[in-house]
Design a protein around this motif. Structure first.
Motif, short mmCIF file in Angstrom:
data_model
loop_
_atom_site.label_atom_id
_atom_site.label_comp_id
_atom_site.label_asym_id
_atom_site.label_seq_id
_atom_site.Cartn_x
_atom_site.Cartn_y
_atom_site.Cartn_z
N THR A 76 -3.18 -6.44 0.49
CA THR A 76 -1.99 -5.61 0.37
C THR A 76 -2.35 -4.13 0.39
N LEU A 77 -3.43 -3.77 -0.29
CA LEU A 77 -3.89 -2.38 -0.30
C LEU A 77 -4.29 -1.93 1.10
N ALA A 78 -5.00 -2.76 1.83
CA ALA A 78 -5.40 -2.42 3.19
C ALA A 78 -4.18 -2.27 4.09
N ASN A 79 -3.18 -3.09 3.88
CA ASN A 79 -1.94 -2.99 4.65
C ASN A 79 -1.25 -1.65 4.38
N GLY A 80 -1.20 -1.24 3.11
CA GLY A 80 -0.60 0.04 2.76
C GLY A 80 -1.37 1.21 3.34
N ILE A 81 -2.69 1.14 3.30
CA ILE A 81 -3.52 2.20 3.88
C ILE A 81 -3.31 2.28 5.39
N LEU A 82 -3.19 1.14 6.03
CA LEU A 82 -2.95 1.11 7.47
C LEU A 82 -1.61 1.76 7.82
N ILE A 83 -0.57 1.47 7.06
CA ILE A 83 0.73 2.10 7.30
C ILE A 83 0.64 3.60 7.09
N LEU A 84 -0.08 4.03 6.05
CA LEU A 84 -0.25 5.45 5.77
C LEU A 84 -1.01 6.15 6.90
N ILE A 85 -2.05 5.52 7.41
CA ILE A 85 -2.81 6.10 8.52
C ILE A 85 -1.96 6.20 9.78
N ILE A 86 -1.15 5.18 10.03
CA ILE A 86 -0.24 5.23 11.18
C ILE A 86 0.72 6.39 11.04
N GLY A 87 1.21 6.63 9.82
CA GLY A 87 2.10 7.77 9.58
C GLY A 87 1.40 9.10 9.83
#
Length: 100
Positions: A76-87
């Motif tokens: 879940t943390l990696a998923n959140g970091i991925l969304i943040l990086i995409i942003g």
């Protein structure tokens, strides 16, 4: 079964975040931050559920439940970091295109 429910929740959260992003109601930074804040909650709750349904008559210590919960929390943390990086990448691209 618990793993499937957690994965379904993650997919549902991702779809909801991107639907709100497309409608202009939620920024990807906020979505990634929310997902990263939910990571410990999902990790601890899934670990507790896995430990609750552990078969204690098998003679083990149940540490696999803790590993499973930690894995789901890190996922879940990696998923959140991925969304943040995409942003961040999207913001940089928009900044370069508009020239401001």
């Amino acid at each position: 079964m618990i793993l499937l429910v957690v994965i379904f929740i993650l997919i549902l959260l991702n779809v909801t975040f991107f639907i709100f992003f497309k409608k202009g109601k939620l920024n990807l930074y906020v979505s990634g931050t929310i997902m990263m804040i939910l990571a410990p909650v999902i990790g601890f709750s899934s670990g507790a559920l896995l430990l609750h349904y552990y078969d204690w008559s098998s003679g083990g210590t149940g540490e696999g439940a803790g590993y499973g919960g930690a894995f789901l929390g890190l996922l879940t943390l990696a998923n959140g970091i991925l969304i943040l990086i995409i942003g961040f990448i999207r913001s940089i691209i928009l900044y370069i295109k508009t020239g401001n």
